[in-house]
Design an enzyme around this catalytic site. Sequence first.
Site, short mmCIF file in Angstrom:
data_model
loop_
_atom_site.label_atom_id
_atom_site.label_comp_id
_atom_site.label_asym_id
_atom_site.label_seq_id
_atom_site.Cartn_x
_atom_site.Cartn_y
_atom_site.Cartn_z
N ASP A 9 34.60 99.96 44.34
CA ASP A 9 34.95 98.82 43.50
C ASP A 9 36.32 99.14 42.91
O ASP A 9 36.78 100.28 42.95
CB ASP A 9 33.90 98.66 42.40
CG ASP A 9 34.24 97.55 41.42
OD1 ASP A 9 34.77 96.51 41.87
OD2 ASP A 9 33.98 97.72 40.22
N ASP A 11 37.85 97.24 39.67
CA ASP A 11 37.84 97.13 38.20
C ASP A 11 36.72 97.97 37.60
O ASP A 11 35.55 97.80 37.94
CB ASP A 11 37.65 95.67 37.80
CG ASP A 11 38.81 94.81 38.26
OD1 ASP A 11 39.92 94.98 37.74
OD2 ASP A 11 38.61 93.97 39.17
#
Length: 221
Positions: A9, A11
């Site tokens: 991922d 963020d």
Amino acid sequence: MSVRAVVFDLDGVLIDSEPVWEEVRRAFVADHGGQWRPDTQDRLMGMSTEEWADYLGSDLIGDLSTEYVAYEVIDRMSRRYAEELPLMPGATEAVRRMAEDWSLGLSSSSPRALIDLVLGRIGVASLFKATVSTEEVDRGKPEPDGYLAVARQLEVPPELCAAIEDSSNGLRSASAAGMRVIAVPHPRYPPASDALALAAYVATSLDDVTPAVISGLDAPV
């Protein structure tokens, strides 16, 4: 069967952007006379650009188009990143460490422009064989669409991918895709207990995510 790819991922995992997103979105809503709600930040985490722009423009403000909200907020985010890029500790090292042994992918709720900006700025764009924004799939997190799209691009079955996530919706998304999930919880935005329970391994930081951890992950049931 052993892991063949690692999917990050962005963020909250590679870049400490959630506080920036919250600050920028709060300011945008306030500037346009809207009302930020107690559950707004939790709801926004994992949404695609179209989803969160519609939520801000329709639910919190009431009369702004999705296109206008998305353009203005992403422009504000780009300017903030140009001033300072808030990398998570050990982010670049973790990417380079994983790239030595596995194909790398990225599944992010950030718009394509910000994904490319961040990966280019930190000098790791070439290490990723597949990157997907939830702008580019039908549904954002917690649905599995983004992670499934990355697996297709990598040409690796989802069950042979390890996903590194921080948020409740991210963990749910990777798990729903059938990946082996590693949680690196953000201290300011900890995931819900039911989402954290989906992780095969919970790390305190990216430094804990070692090749031995990846190699030792059990296949999803």
